[in-house]
Design a protein around this motif. Structure first.
Motif, PDB file in Angstrom:
ATOM      1  N   ASP A  79       0.843  -1.203   0.000  1.00 29.55           N
ATOM      2  CA  ASP A  79       0.000   0.000   0.000  1.00 29.55           C
ATOM      3  C   ASP A  79       0.877   1.252   0.000  1.00 29.55           C
ATOM      4  O   ASP A  79       0.592   2.232  -0.702  1.00 29.55           O
ATOM      5  CB  ASP A  79      -0.922   0.010   1.220  1.00 29.55           C
ATOM      6  CG  ASP A  79      -2.042  -1.012   1.120  1.00 29.55           C
ATOM      7  OD1 ASP A  79      -2.229  -1.576   0.024  1.00 29.55           O
ATOM      8  OD2 ASP A  79      -2.720  -1.262   2.137  1.00 29.55           O
ATOM      9  N   ALA A  80       1.944   1.228   0.788  1.00 27.93           N
ATOM     10  CA  ALA A  80       2.880   2.359   0.830  1.00 27.93           C
ATOM     11  C   ALA A  80       3.573   2.521  -0.518  1.00 27.93           C
ATOM     12  O   ALA A  80       3.763   3.643  -1.005  1.00 27.93           O
ATOM     13  CB  ALA A  80       3.911   2.144   1.932  1.00 27.93           C
ATOM     14  N   LEU A  81       3.942   1.397  -1.141  1.00 27.19           N
ATOM     15  CA  LEU A  81       4.590   1.443  -2.446  1.00 27.19           C
ATOM     16  C   LEU A  81       3.657   2.026  -3.495  1.00 27.19           C
ATOM     17  O   LEU A  81       4.068   2.848  -4.324  1.00 27.19           O
ATOM     18  CB  LEU A  81       5.022   0.033  -2.853  1.00 27.19           C
ATOM     19  CG  LEU A  81       5.573  -0.128  -4.274  1.00 27.19           C
ATOM     20  CD1 LEU A  81       6.825   0.709  -4.467  1.00 27.19           C
ATOM     21  CD2 LEU A  81       5.858  -1.598  -4.566  1.00 27.19           C
ATOM     22  N   GLN A  82       2.402   1.621  -3.458  1.00 25.36           N
ATOM     23  CA  GLN A  82       1.440   2.097  -4.446  1.00 25.36           C
ATOM     24  C   GLN A  82       1.279   3.610  -4.381  1.00 25.36           C
ATOM     25  O   GLN A  82       1.198   4.286  -5.410  1.00 25.36           O
ATOM     26  CB  GLN A  82       0.096   1.409  -4.220  1.00 25.36           C
ATOM     27  CG  GLN A  82      -0.853   1.552  -5.391  1.00 25.36           C
ATOM     28  CD  GLN A  82      -1.933   0.487  -5.389  1.00 25.36           C
ATOM     29  OE1 GLN A  82      -1.950  -0.383  -4.532  1.00 25.36           O
ATOM     30  NE2 GLN A  82      -2.830   0.564  -6.346  1.00 25.36           N
ATOM     31  N   LEU A  83       1.261   4.154  -3.183  1.00 31.03           N
ATOM     32  CA  LEU A  83       1.154   5.614  -3.031  1.00 31.03           C
ATOM     33  C   LEU A  83       2.408   6.298  -3.546  1.00 31.03           C
ATOM     34  O   LEU A  83       2.346   7.339  -4.207  1.00 31.03           O
ATOM     35  CB  LEU A  83       0.932   5.969  -1.557  1.00 31.03           C
ATOM     36  CG  LEU A  83      -0.452   5.673  -0.982  1.00 31.03           C
ATOM     37  CD1 LEU A  83      -0.474   5.978   0.518  1.00 31.03           C
ATOM     38  CD2 LEU A  83      -1.517   6.500  -1.694  1.00 31.03           C
ATOM     39  N   LEU A  84       3.557   5.723  -3.253  1.00 30.67           N
ATOM     40  CA  LEU A  84       4.819   6.324  -3.672  1.00 30.67           C
ATOM     41  C   LEU A  84       4.952   6.332  -5.195  1.00 30.67           C
ATOM     42  O   LEU A  84       5.474   7.289  -5.774  1.00 30.67           O
ATOM     43  CB  LEU A  84       5.990   5.555  -3.054  1.00 30.67           C
ATOM     44  CG  LEU A  84       7.382   6.123  -3.341  1.00 30.67           C
ATOM     45  CD1 LEU A  84       7.557   7.473  -2.650  1.00 30.67           C
ATOM     46  CD2 LEU A  84       8.464   5.163  -2.893  1.00 30.67           C
ATOM     47  N   LEU A  85       4.487   5.291  -5.840  1.00 27.94           N
ATOM     48  CA  LEU A  85       4.617   5.195  -7.289  1.00 27.94           C
ATOM     49  C   LEU A  85       3.855   6.285  -8.026  1.00 27.94           C
ATOM     50  O   LEU A  85       4.157   6.589  -9.182  1.00 27.94           O
ATOM     51  CB  LEU A  85       4.134   3.820  -7.764  1.00 27.94           C
ATOM     52  CG  LEU A  85       5.040   2.638  -7.409  1.00 27.94           C
ATOM     53  CD1 LEU A  85       4.379   1.330  -7.809  1.00 27.94           C
ATOM     54  CD2 LEU A  85       6.399   2.763  -8.073  1.00 27.94           C
ATOM     55  N   LEU A  86       2.875   6.882  -7.358  1.00 26.61           N
ATOM     56  CA  LEU A  86       2.100   7.950  -7.991  1.00 26.61           C
ATOM     57  C   LEU A  86       2.972   9.146  -8.353  1.00 26.61           C
ATOM     58  O   LEU A  86       2.702   9.859  -9.325  1.00 26.61           O
ATOM     59  CB  LEU A  86       0.965   8.405  -7.067  1.00 26.61           C
ATOM     60  CG  LEU A  86      -0.143   7.391  -6.788  1.00 26.61           C
ATOM     61  CD1 LEU A  86      -1.100   7.919  -5.725  1.00 26.61           C
ATOM     62  CD2 LEU A  86      -0.903   7.060  -8.069  1.00 26.61           C
ATOM     63  N   THR A  87       4.017   9.377  -7.576  1.00 23.45           N
ATOM     64  CA  THR A  87       4.873  10.545  -7.794  1.00 23.45           C
ATOM     65  C   THR A  87       6.308  10.168  -8.167  1.00 23.45           C
ATOM     66  O   THR A  87       7.148  11.039  -8.332  1.00 23.45           O
ATOM     67  CB  THR A  87       4.917  11.414  -6.513  1.00 23.45           C
ATOM     68  OG1 THR A  87       5.361  10.626  -5.408  1.00 23.45           O
ATOM     69  CG2 THR A  87       3.521  11.958  -6.199  1.00 23.45           C
ATOM     70  N   MET A  88       6.576   8.891  -8.297  1.00 21.05           N
ATOM     71  CA  MET A  88       7.929   8.435  -8.607  1.00 21.05           C
ATOM     72  C   MET A  88       8.221   8.538 -10.102  1.00 21.05           C
ATOM     73  O   MET A  88       7.350   8.253 -10.923  1.00 21.05           O
ATOM     74  CB  MET A  88       8.102   6.987  -8.138  1.00 21.05           C
ATOM     75  CG  MET A  88       9.467   6.399  -8.424  1.00 21.05           C
ATOM     76  SD  MET A  88       9.572   4.678  -7.868  1.00 21.05           S
ATOM     77  CE  MET A  88       9.551   4.918  -6.084  1.00 21.05           C
ATOM     78  N   PRO A  89       9.436   8.930 -10.475  1.00 25.57           N
ATOM     79  CA  PRO A  89       9.810   8.943 -11.894  1.00 25.57           C
ATOM     80  C   PRO A  89       9.648   7.558 -12.509  1.00 25.57           C
ATOM     81  O   PRO A  89       9.945   6.546 -11.874  1.00 25.57           O
ATOM     82  CB  PRO A  89      11.290   9.364 -11.859  1.00 25.57           C
ATOM     83  CG  PRO A  89      11.448  10.096 -10.575  1.00 25.57           C
ATOM     84  CD  PRO A  89      10.520   9.437  -9.610  1.00 25.57           C
TER      85      PRO A  89
END
Length: 203
Positions: A79-89
């Motif tokens: 879940d934390a990864l999914q949120l981070l991927l929203l703004t990750m290059p």
């Protein structure tokens, strides 16, 4: 390449592993004493035991609680990864997803091995110990690794598809007349299919 998120996850899982060994597993060794022992059930409740041997119900609770724990950890990290991927290059997404899977898989295997060794010790009498319950350990490990695979595949497909559509949009931007023609003909719904075909033709 080790991404920033992977470094953070690695540190969190290493700390979590130490906490489980030093606190959670340790408390299970105390359930036979005269004092009530409260153990985290990972569902918002506490497991309370006093003066019991590690057989029957307590042992079943031990393994079922571990199952809940692993599923909770996997869900939290993805879940934390999914949120981070929203703004990750985009260039970092694939590596981050892969490294997260590898770290969670390693964490699971390591802690299941610890759980199995602790289970064997607690079923012994301090001098003699039964064989390790390999079957139960392997079943738990397979279940959690499958859950990790499922989350990994789902999140990979989502962001690979998203990246693909961005690529298509960029390519179509080089051919604005095609996009205008499709929309003008009322074929906007076919745009994505046409864009995919076009992408194969021009890349």
């Amino acid at each position: 390449m080790t991404t920033t998120f992977a470094l953070r996850i690695r540190e969190e899982l290493e700390n979590e592993s130490r906490r489980m060994i030093n606190e959670w597993f340790f408390l299970w060794h105390q359930i036979g004493g005269s004092q009530v022992v409260e153990i985290d059930g990972f569902d918002g409740r506490k497991i309370s035991y006093c003066g019991l041997h590690f057989f029957g119900s307590p042992r079943e609770v031990y393994w079922s609680t571990l199952r809940l724990y692993f599923r909770k950890i996997v869900a939290e990290k993805y879940d934390a990864l999914q949120l981070l991927l929203l703004t990750m290059p985009s260039s970092q997404k694939r590596a981050t997803v892969t490294e997260t899977k590898d770290l969670l898989s390693s964490f699971t295997k390591t802690l299941v091995a610890v759980a199995t060794a602790q289970d064997r010790t607690m079923r012994g009498n301090g001098v003699e110990f039964p064989l390790a319950d390999v079957g139960r350990a392997e079943a738990l490990s397979r279940e959690i690794l499958l859950k990790i695979d499922e989350r990994n595949i789902a999140i990979s497909h989502h962001y690979e598809l998203q990246s693909r559509f961005r690529m298509i949009e960029e390519r179509l931007g080089e051919y604005p007349n095609i996009s205008k023609l499709l929309i003008g003909l009322g074929c906007g719904g076919l745009l994505s299919a046409s864009a995919t075909a076009l992408l194969h033709l021009i890349r």
